[in-house]
Design an enzyme around this catalytic site. Sequence first.
Site, PDB file in Angstrom:
ATOM      1  CG  ASP A 155      -2.333   0.454   0.888  1.00  0.00           C
ATOM      2  OD1 ASP A 155      -2.448   1.302  -0.004  1.00  0.00           O
ATOM      3  OD2 ASP A 155      -3.293   0.012   1.562  1.00  0.00           O
ATOM      4  CG  ASP A 211      -9.502   1.975  -1.158  1.00  0.00           C
ATOM      5  OD1 ASP A 211      -8.477   1.879  -1.870  1.00  0.00           O
ATOM      6  OD2 ASP A 211      -9.481   1.871   0.091  1.00  0.00           O
TER       7      ASP A 211
HETATM    8  C1  GLA Z   1      -6.070   1.043   1.350  1.00  0.00           C
HETATM    9  C2  GLA Z   1      -6.184   0.019   0.205  1.00  0.00           C
HETATM   10  C3  GLA Z   1      -7.283  -0.964   0.524  1.00  0.00           C
HETATM   11  C4  GLA Z   1      -6.975  -1.668   1.851  1.00  0.00           C
HETATM   12  C5  GLA Z   1      -6.801  -0.643   2.962  1.00  0.00           C
HETATM   13  C6  GLA Z   1      -6.274  -1.279   4.249  1.00  0.00           C
HETATM   14  O1  GLA Z   1      -7.207   1.838   1.414  1.00  0.00           O
HETATM   15  O2  GLA Z   1      -6.425   0.660  -1.015  1.00  0.00           O
HETATM   16  O3  GLA Z   1      -7.410  -1.917  -0.505  1.00  0.00           O
HETATM   17  O4  GLA Z   1      -5.814  -2.438   1.701  1.00  0.00           O
HETATM   18  O5  GLA Z   1      -5.882   0.371   2.590  1.00  0.00           O
HETATM   19  O6  GLA Z   1      -6.051  -0.358   5.253  1.00  0.00           O
END
Ligand code: GLA
Length: 396
Positions: A155, A211
Amino acid sequence: MRLRLSAVPMLFGGMLFAMSATSGLSLDNGLARTPPMGWNSWNKFACKGLNEKVVRETADMMASNGMKDAGYQFVNLDDCWQIGRDAAGNILADPERFPSGIKALADYIHGKGLKLGLYTDVGTMTCAKRPGSIGHEYQDAKQYASWGVDYLKVDWCNTLPGQNSESSYTLMRNALADSGRPIVFSICEWGSTKPWLWAGPVGNLWRSTPDIQDCWDCKRTWGGGGVVQILDLMNGLESYAGPGHWNDPDMLEVGNGGMTKEEYRTHFSMWAIFAAPLLAGNDVVNMTADTKEILLNKDVIAIDQDPLGQQGRRVKKTGDLEIWSKQLQDGGRAVALLNRGSSPAKISVAWTDIGYPDTLSANVQDLWTKKESSAVKSGYSAEVPSHGVVMVRVKP
Ligand code: GLA
């Protein structure tokens, strides 16, 4: 992970890459030749609900409910499996959530014929404020390899001011290459620094969009969006995807309750048109028959996994009615007739819309109803429900 040569070899700064005819420069670690398939904990269980019991039960279910046989392979732990570092800087799993540890979990999952994925971050902390990997890239990669990890999602939260995405992920790629274990490398910087322009030689897949939200058409102020928002962002990225290096429109929301069955069917169909990773994001232990029917549609999965590895594209848009087409290895096409509008509508694809002559005679199979039509001339028409798709495989 070993960087191997195929096609035209090139040497950059001591690292070897391969140039493929269709996709330019790409990481050639031999992994993810078709888009990765599996499950990830985040969309359903988030931080709070992740623990060893959930993961083991999910693996048990995937091995016995047809998912494994359909190609779902990875069991991926997202954020919150980790808790801190020991005095030597080694990453530690949360002992309350994972009392048996990650090695035992990997052994268990491998024993089911599945693979284990983990999650980290190239910043100081993950998005849920667990330890990030910055400064520990090689140490973490070695640790994951010694546990038997097969997939790593990385991430982009809590980065340092001015931190460069390409060099951060390249460092992690090199650490994984050095770890001695083949590990699929999933870059997750949400499309924020246009990874399709630089991540081909770095990762096996990269998030191309913010997301996903469990909704058909919604946009969060911080950037997250529903299926419709993601469709529009994916359009135009086709040329960057191919075997070993994929655009990633995020994990599936199928079965999480925010959309109708029709909308989930569309979500799944469009991810297959995109040659997207198919990472189920629901509670597979308690899923409904409708959810299972969608996730286990082998004809749609075959479109996603087609060995040619082409990402499909939008070939026509008339208001809310769209035609998307994906070229397949056998010379055929997968076509999605997509109705984004609020009432049913007839959508027609002409053979000339998808790169065929008007005179072509083709077999057409509807991948949801299984209806087959032979010797179809000129094109194909179907009534498409609101927020639905009719998805067909056209075989000349
Ligand atoms: C980010 C990523 C998600 C998930 C969250 C976890 O938002 O894009 O897919 O992994 O972090 O905290």
